[in-house]
Design a protein around this motif. Structure first.
Motif, PDB file in Angstrom:
ATOM      1  N   TYR A 241       0.844  -1.200   0.000  1.00  0.00           N
ATOM      2  CA  TYR A 241       0.000   0.000   0.000  1.00  0.00           C
ATOM      3  C   TYR A 241       0.876   1.245   0.000  1.00  0.00           C
ATOM      4  N   ALA A 242       0.475   2.244  -0.772  1.00  0.00           N
ATOM      5  CA  ALA A 242       1.170   3.531  -0.796  1.00  0.00           C
ATOM      6  C   ALA A 242       0.143   4.644  -0.923  1.00  0.00           C
ATOM      7  N   LYS A 243       0.458   5.822  -0.394  1.00  0.00           N
ATOM      8  CA  LYS A 243      -0.463   6.955  -0.484  1.00  0.00           C
ATOM      9  C   LYS A 243       0.319   8.252  -0.630  1.00  0.00           C
ATOM     10  N   ASP A 244      -0.409   9.291  -1.062  1.00  0.00           N
ATOM     11  CA  ASP A 244       0.138  10.649  -1.194  1.00  0.00           C
ATOM     12  C   ASP A 244       1.370  10.684  -2.087  1.00  0.00           C
ATOM     13  N   LEU A 245       1.240  10.080  -3.262  1.00  0.00           N
ATOM     14  CA  LEU A 245       2.326  10.098  -4.245  1.00  0.00           C
ATOM     15  C   LEU A 245       1.886  10.966  -5.421  1.00  0.00           C
ATOM     16  N   GLY A 246       1.830  12.258  -5.193  1.00  0.00           N
ATOM     17  CA  GLY A 246       1.376  13.161  -6.234  1.00  0.00           C
ATOM     18  C   GLY A 246      -0.103  12.982  -6.511  1.00  0.00           C
ATOM     19  N   ILE A 247      -0.415  12.729  -7.781  1.00  0.00           N
ATOM     20  CA  ILE A 247      -1.816  12.552  -8.164  1.00  0.00           C
ATOM     21  C   ILE A 247      -2.400  11.261  -7.607  1.00  0.00           C
TER      22      ILE A 247
END
Length: 721
Positions: A241-247
């Motif tokens: 899971y990853a978040k807040d990576l640009g768009i």
């Protein structure tokens, strides 16, 4: 400089007025007490045994990885019902007027925050920069990422009937008369977290009675199971899971949960329901979240991504996983398969349960669009569910409007408007019911459901909530979890009224009344029925060392009469009343104590009149600056019947929970120990025993124990890097 000097002076004055006790310890206790109350109410409201591991994981995750007060992450506290939506708005207003927070205790100067709320919030918040321009790199992730491994062993020490020896011929004659595996339960979990932006992990679990590497199975049984035979960990899950990576606002591969709107269209995983009642029953959809628990139902497996820019955001997702089901052959000529029921227990212990394991494939595809500005947010959700084998239930009066067939489409619109002292929210949903077994739609394919609510806060110490719900009897959804009585959002109308108030310093009152009506038959009532649920809780904090609450609950519903003298069953009323008193207090610096007393009374129109009580003493020895602690409970209970059962939360090893339903006559004791061997390794162990004085056998069927005592053991190791 003036603002900084004012804040320092204010905080210094507050500190002098408080007892000289470790803040972290007190805050952890306050958060733990809140969790206990929520889980106990969830257990009481659940129609069947629920898995609270996911809820527990969320609390512990944010305790280990606090949210940044100077970011939008604070909304996570609303999702966990640690703060209200009004308190969230006040935090944002404070930041707009005065800038970012400099200290956590600066929250005391935010309207709506008192010491009680702050004690709960402290363990899960931290101070950081409002925006982080830190770019991801493998080097930084390797250096600053946090790793954790959790291993757990559990077992009931007495031998249960399901583990008694049996020969092959007897087992084949009665294939579900024994468990095939050992009585131990094992779980292994690994998690990785990089600054709450990148998370990864896997979980392995084997339940009691399921086959493991060391279990031996005869060739005859192995041949009978065929491809369903396998040893090792029964459940395997993973996520990245990853978040807040640009768009890219959020993205996940593997196991995950989705939650939008008020849960009427799409909400997988746990939902608070009435357990979160009070400040508001409004849900705060958390969107995409990774699933790290070992729960084997109500989750997605595949991929999902949320993209956003400005006021718009959009999510697309796909899930493809095998689920448990009872599959039968509909026609001996063409051998067409049908599903008679979907299984959600997650147990694969007997031959029958193994034959149902991963029997069919469930695919779900869909998306969510949202538009949010200032105080208003609106969203649209749609998803389509497809089963590889059609579902055809055994015909019954109550289930004729349940989902049957192979495919189902759901869509809905949700909205939320929060400004000043008002919060208006709601959701409307519809389902397209399609019976693929008949290859035609029903006469009225579109079924509707909806809810709308309003929370008003006329003063900082008082708020009211009203919610109306109307779920059509033909509305069908396999992935919904909205507010309501029971777990099925179908064939139900109701009005909920709630109030929360602080009539005096250190006093808090929480009350609600829920009036509901089932517009069609249920599994327990052969006619439309109605009922109500009343709840009142008054709490008081005597000091930072002691607090108490008095709780009353009364629920009235209907069920079929069991009178043997009548020809047919007819609806009768039944009522369960309960009164609970709980007090938590501290003796010296190291002893934390709790006493609980509860009385329950059940009666119905057939003449049943049953009662029960529960008394317990908890003592926790938690010396400051020491790497160990001990928690002990001694409890007695006497409940005449299961109808008068009492739920009592028990302290447990980390990442685990226990909320047994106690009935009969006896006592319950347990001892929980924790020791931190060094900074990276922590060990937990718990042994508990329930001793009955009114029986010589415990349980029934495969869980039967010959004797009057049942002993459970848990051992857990946590390694952090």
């Amino acid at each position: 400089m003036k603002r900084l000097a004012f804040i320092i002076l204010a905080l210094f004055t507050i500190a002098l007025a408080k007892a000289q006790i470790a803040v972290d310890t007190l805050s952890t206790e306050a958060l733990n007490n809140l969790l206990i109350e929520q889980v106990e109410r969830l257990a009481e409201d659940s129609d069947e045994d629920a898995d609270f591991e996911e809820l527990l994981d969320n609390y512990i995750f944010f305790s280990d990885n606090p949210v940044n007060l100077n970011s939008d992450e604070v909304m996570r506290l609303v999702e966990l019902h640690l703060i209200s939506i009004f308190q969230y708005e006040e935090i944002q207003k404070y930041r707009r007027y005065y800038g970012d927070f400099l200290f956590v205790d600066e929250l005391e100067m935010v309207e709506g925050f008192d010491e009680q709320t702050l004690a709960v919030v402290r363990p899960v918040v931290q101070i950081g920069k409002a925006e982080s321009n830190d770019r991801l790199s493998l080097k930084k992730m390797a250096r600053y990422g946090k790793h954790q491994i959790v291993g757990r062993y559990e077992q009931v020490l007495e031998r249960q009937q399901g583990y008694a020896p049996i020969d092959d011929s007897s087992l084949l004659a009665k294939p579900n008369s024994r468990y095939l595996g050992s009585p131990q339960k094992y779980q292994l979990k690994y998690t990785y977290n990089y600054r709450n932006k990148v998370r990864a992990g896997f979980v392995l679990e084997k339940d009691p009675g399921e086959l493991f590497f060391t279990d031996k199975v005869s060739d005859t049984v192995r041949a009978l199971l065929g491809q369903n035979y396998q040893r090792g960990f029964d459940f395997v899950g993973f996520h990245l899971y990853a978040k807040d990576l640009g768009i890219v606002k959020a993205a996940v591969v593997g196991d995950y949960q989705l939650a939008y709107g008020q849960g009427l269209t799409l909400w997988s995983g746990m939902s608070f329901g009435k357990a979160g009642a009070g400040s508001s029953v409004m849900k705060q959809g958390r969107g995409i979240t990774p699933k790290g628990s070992a729960s084997e139902y109500a989750f997605m497996r595949g991929a999902a991504v949320t993209l956003g820019g400005g006021p718009f955001s959009g999510t697309v997702f796909y899930s493809n996983r095998r689920i448990d089901a009872n599959v039968s052959v509909a026609d001996s000529l063409d051998e067409a398969e049908l599903v008679s029921s979907l299984q959600e227990t997650g147990y694969h212990r007997t031959i029958g349960e193994l034959q149902d394991r991963h029997a069919i494939r469930q695919q779900v595809v869909g998306g969510h669009l949202s538009y949010a500005i200032a105080h208003f947010e609106v969203g649209y959700t749609a998803h389509h569910t497809w089963l590889s084998v059609p579902l055809q239930l055994k015909p019954s009066h109550y289930n004729q409007f349940y989902f049957q067939g192979q495919s189902l489409t759901n869509q809905g619109v949700d909205f939320k408007y929060v400004k000043g002292k008002y919060a208006l929210f709601g959701e409307g949903a519809m389902s397209l019911n399609f019976d693929s077994t008949n290859l035609q739609q029903t006469q009225r394919p579109w079924a509707l459901a909806g809810l709308v609510g309003l929370t008003v806060k006329p003063a900082g110490y008082l708020n009211f909530t009203i919610l109306y719900r109307d779920y059509g009897k033909t509305y069908q959804n396999l992935l919904g979890n909205a507010f309501g009585e029971g777990s099925r959002n179908q064939g139900q109308r109701g009005v909920y009224l709630g109030v929360e108030a602080a009539p005096a310093p250190y006093w808090n009152l929480l009350a609600y009344a829920d009036f509901f009506r089932f517009t069609w038959l249920t599994s327990q009532v052969n006619a439309p029925s109605s009922g109500h649920d009343y709840y009142l809780r008054v709490s008081h904090s005597f000091s930072r060392r002691a607090n108490a609450y008095l709780q009353f609950r009364s629920k009235t519903k209907m069920k079929n009469s069991t009178d043997a003298l009548v020809f047919s069953h007819y609806p009768i009323l039944y009522t369960k009343n309960s009164v609970r008193f709980n007090i938590n207090y501290q003796i010296g610096r190291d002893l934390h104590c709790s006493n609980k007393a509860e009385y329950a009374h059940y009666r119905n129109d057939d003449g049943s009149n049953e009662s029960g009580y529960f008394l317990c003493q908890d003592i926790a020895y938690k010396p400051e600056n020491k790497p160990y602690s001990l928690t002990f409970r001694y409890a007695i209970f006497d409940a005449q019947d299961y109808n008068a059962r009492i739920y009592a939360y028990e302290n447990d090893v980390l990442y685990s929970f226990s909320v047994p339903a106690l009935y009969g006559k006896g006592m319950r004791i347990y001892l929980l120990g924790k020791v931190k061997l060094f900074n990276a390794l922590t060990l937990y162990a718990r042994i508990g025993s329930t001793i009955y004085s009114d029986r010589d056998e415990i349980g029934s069927g495969l869980t039967l124990i010959e004797g009057n005592h049942k002993t459970d053991l848990k051992v857990e190791a946590i390694w952090k890097l």
